[in-house]
Design an enzyme around this catalytic site. Structure first.
Site, PDB file in Angstrom:
ATOM      1  N   ASP A 102       1.126  -1.622   0.390  1.00  0.00           N
ATOM      2  CA  ASP A 102       0.161  -0.046   0.009  1.00  0.00           C
ATOM      3  C   ASP A 102       0.972   1.100   0.066  1.00  0.00           C
ATOM      4  OD1 ASP A 102       1.090  -0.206   2.948  1.00  0.00           O
ATOM      5  OD2 ASP A 102      -0.927   0.109   3.667  1.00  0.00           O
ATOM      6  N   ASP A 145       1.208   4.955   2.860  1.00  0.00           N
ATOM      7  CA  ASP A 145       1.149   5.737   3.732  1.00  0.00           C
ATOM      8  C   ASP A 145       1.446   6.780   3.801  1.00  0.00           C
ATOM      9  OD1 ASP A 145       1.153   2.426   4.971  1.00  0.00           O
ATOM     10  OD2 ASP A 145       2.319   2.186   4.436  1.00  0.00           O
ATOM     11  N   ASP A 162      -2.827   4.076   3.131  1.00  0.00           N
ATOM     12  CA  ASP A 162      -3.670   4.714   3.947  1.00  0.00           C
ATOM     13  C   ASP A 162      -3.239   6.350   4.600  1.00  0.00           C
ATOM     14  OD1 ASP A 162      -4.429   1.550   4.839  1.00  0.00           O
ATOM     15  OD2 ASP A 162      -2.718   1.825   5.588  1.00  0.00           O
TER      16      ASP A 162
HETATM   17  P1  UTP Z   1       2.618  -1.324   6.593  1.00  0.00           P
HETATM   18  O1  UTP Z   1       1.198  -2.457   7.044  1.00  0.00           O
HETATM   19  O2  UTP Z   1       1.921  -0.261   5.466  1.00  0.00           O
HETATM   20  O3  UTP Z   1       3.783  -2.015   5.897  1.00  0.00           O
HETATM   21  O4  UTP Z   1       2.404  -0.170   7.503  1.00  0.00           O
HETATM   22  P2  UTP Z   1       5.151  -1.004   5.170  1.00  0.00           P
HETATM   23  O5  UTP Z   1       5.988  -1.040   6.184  1.00  0.00           O
HETATM   24  O6  UTP Z   1       4.643   0.192   4.747  1.00  0.00           O
HETATM   25  O7  UTP Z   1       5.168  -2.223   4.481  1.00  0.00           O
HETATM   26  P3  UTP Z   1       4.530  -2.713   3.207  1.00  0.00           P
HETATM   27  O8  UTP Z   1       2.959  -1.583   3.117  1.00  0.00           O
HETATM   28  O9  UTP Z   1       3.762  -4.034   3.384  1.00  0.00           O
HETATM   29  O10 UTP Z   1       4.888  -2.871   2.059  1.00  0.00           O
HETATM   30  C1  UTP Z   1       3.339   0.610   7.967  1.00  0.00           C
HETATM   31  C2  UTP Z   1       3.912   1.301   9.439  1.00  0.00           C
HETATM   32  O11 UTP Z   1       2.427   2.236   9.987  1.00  0.00           O
HETATM   33  C3  UTP Z   1       2.694   1.534  11.019  1.00  0.00           C
HETATM   34  C4  UTP Z   1       2.981  -0.220  10.793  1.00  0.00           C
HETATM   35  O12 UTP Z   1       3.697  -0.932  11.808  1.00  0.00           O
HETATM   36  C5  UTP Z   1       4.156  -0.065  10.003  1.00  0.00           C
HETATM   37  O13 UTP Z   1       5.232  -0.391  11.053  1.00  0.00           O
HETATM   38  N1  UTP Z   1       1.110   1.012  11.244  1.00  0.00           N
HETATM   39  C6  UTP Z   1       0.277   0.983  10.625  1.00  0.00           C
HETATM   40  C7  UTP Z   1       0.221   1.789  12.623  1.00  0.00           C
HETATM   41  O14 UTP Z   1       1.304   2.042  12.977  1.00  0.00           O
HETATM   42  N2  UTP Z   1      -0.810   1.755  13.034  1.00  0.00           N
HETATM   43  C8  UTP Z   1      -1.623   1.409  12.637  1.00  0.00           C
HETATM   44  O15 UTP Z   1      -2.843   1.678  12.488  1.00  0.00           O
HETATM   45  C9  UTP Z   1      -0.778   0.748  11.343  1.00  0.00           C
HETATM   46 MG    MG Z   2       2.818   0.035   3.892  1.00  0.00          MG
END
Ligand code: UTP
Ligand code: MG
Length: 497
Positions: free
Chosen positions: A331, A333, A421
């Site tokens: 995704d 973020d 997100d």
């Molecule tokens: P992601 O699940 O998007 O992972 O969460 P990522 O590292 O970007 O890897 P992809 O997307 O699979 O490529 C990003 C970060 O956001 C934190 C998670 O702990 C993670 O470190 N996070 C996510 C939160 O702190 N709170 C949330 O509600 C959701």
């Molecule tokens: Mg991500």
């Protein structure tokens, strides 16, 4: 030739030093035991510094023994110092930090043992230089390791991740975490491991991990991992949890009902799919496909334009995996906020409105803020933070992406669906939210564990609380938080733990 201070030789481990140096009142740092080398420092300065450190709650031993954890010297002749240390404490020397006086002065100024940085170390110049994978260089905490996206041990870490996931499906948290930690340590290594003996001094590798590793290094695969990969339950849970909105609990429920495929799940009338799962199935092909860096950049431009149209002082930051330099992600973020406290509350609803009008919002789950400063610090870490956030699926057009969309050959729709997100903390929480969302998950876990166990502090996406001082520590940048924790700053691209 190095002349040792006139002191008895190192003693054996039966804690004789404790008898000689009774535990003093006011010891604050039980796991740090200093020894100041008299040579070059001189007797009176050594005595002064000893008193100073003890008055600040440090344990300072008069005698060098295997109990000592930190040796501090003002001697610049590293080779003679090391030679002497090797004679005195041959057994425990690999576990000792041999430090320049700058570490001591930094620690006195801070009133606590500061994290050891490379600049503090007096390098061992003896012929037997420790290998780069020895315990003296690899910390048990991911937040003290530098882990880029280049993984030199993928064959091993992939296997560990299969095992971790399998334990997760069986709700065995301990072994799951053990394999995640082991994978994380291997990801930080500068080269591929060839033999299991090379891991001798590495942290977080238990018997089980080493047995799996040995098998893979010898035969290219491990029986236990192969067995999991061909297991029907594992395969089905993997398949179901790959749908947006389906977690391990739901997947298990469907599996227990005898369902083994998407078509079976969709045909089962007793299953009620929530809105998120419906969208998950509807856009499955697109959102199970990796998002490219170029697509992430295109989304950044779209959101940047939208938030600035809402308020000119909007602040937008790319976070998550793409901020760590990943080429692909599941995704994209973002953090959005405004400098004016409270104004951020209307930002996401306005943005959602705008994206809807643009016709690019395919799915939206908006969660209003439940952030309450008076409820901090939180003792237990919750998976979700309390900031306003939304989980979206956006429609991205081919023409918006430099070099085109990352889609299957023959896909002629000219667009794809992408998961996005967005989180919207108040500006004074920005640094904490950014640090929390930049990840990786393992890096975050170890930051919190390090804060709790090594610093008596509580860290989460909202705040950093010092339990000793009983106060919140403020931060406007991620660097401030690392500094509060006494950690060397780690760039996002080195947090791929
Ligand atoms: P992601 O699940 O998007 O992972 O969460 P990522 O590292 O970007 O890897 P992809 O997307 O699979 O490529 C990003 C970060 O956001 C934190 C998670 O702990 C993670 O470190 N996070 C996510 C939160 O702190 N709170 C949330 O509600 C959701
Ligand atoms: Mg991500």
């Amino acid at each position: 030739m190095f002349h040792a201070p006139i002191l008895p030789r190192a003693r054996k481990r039966s804690r004789p030093v404790e008898a000689a140096v009774p535990r003093r009142e006011g010891v604050k740092f039980e796991d740090v035991r200093l020894y100041l080398v008299e040579r070059k420092m001189g007797r009176s300065r050594r005595s002064f510094l000893t008193h100073l450190a003890r008055s600040k709650g440090f344990i300072v031993d008069d005698v060098l023994s295997d109990e000592v954890t930190h040796v501090v010297s003002e001697d610049s002749q590293a080779s003679s110092l090391w030679k002497w240390l090797q004679e005195c404490v041959p057994k425990n020397l690999p576990n000792m930090r041999v430090l320049d006086i700058s570490w001591f002065t930094d620690s006195m100024r801070e009133g606590r043992p500061v994290a050891v940085e490379t600049r503090h170390l007096i390098q061992d110049t003896l012929p037997e230089v420790p290998t780069p994978t020895s315990v003296s260089t690899v910390s048990q905490y991911a937040c003290q390791r530098r882990t880029t996206t280049e993984n030199n041990n993928k064959i091993l870490t992939d296997a560990f991740e299969v095992l971790a996931e399998s334990y997760e499906f069986n709700e065995l948290e301990g072994p799951c975490l053990a394999f995640r930690r082991a994978a994380s340590v291997l990801k930080s290594l500068p080269r591929a491991l060839q033999r299991v003996e090379e891991t001798q001094d590495l942290p977080c590798l238990g018997e089980h991990t080493k047995a799996v590793m040995e098998e893979i290094l010898q035969y290219g695969h491990a029986f236990e991992v192969e067995k999991i990969l061909s297991d029907e339950r594992y395969q089905t849970l993997k398949l179901f949890t790959s749908v947006f909105g389906v977690g391990p609990k739901t997947a298990e429920k469907w599996y227990r009902r005898g369902l083994r495929s998407f078509s079976a799940a969709l045909a089962d009338r007793s299953i009620h799919l929530n809105r998120m799962q419906q969208s998950g199935f509807l856009h499955y092909g697109d959102i199970s496909r990796a998002v490219s860096k170029a697509e992430a950049q295109a989304l950044r431009s779209i959101i940047d334009e939208a938030v600035h149209a809402i308020t000119s002082d909007a602040v937008l930051a790319l976070t998550g995996g793409f901020c760590r330099g990943k080429e692909f992600g599941h995704d994209v973020d973002f953090i959005v906020t405004t400098p004016e406290l409270g104004k951020e509350e209307s930002l996401l609803p306005s943005l959602i409105n705008r994206l809807t009008k643009q016709g690019i919002l395919l799915y939206c789950d908006y969660q209003a803020s439940t952030f309450d400063l008076s409820k901090l610090p939180s003792r237990s870490f919750e998976a979700m933070d309390h900031f306003a956030k939304c989980f979206l699926i956006l429609r991205l057009k081919d023409s918006q992406v430099e070099g085109g969309l990352h889609i299957a050959e023959g896909d002629s729709r000219g667009w794809r669906a992408v998961r996005v997100d967005l989180v919207s903390p108040p500006m004074d929480r920005f640094a904490f939210a950014l640090l929390g969302w930049t990840g990786s998950r393992q890096f975050e876990r170890d930051l919190r564990r390090f804060a709790r166990l090594e610093r008596h502090m509580l860290l989460d996406n909202h705040a950093l609380y010092d339990k000793t001082k009983q106060e919140f520590l403020t931060a406007t940048t991620e660097k401030d938080i690392f500094a509060h924790l006494g950690l060397e700053y780690i760039e996002p691209c080195q947090r791929n733990a």
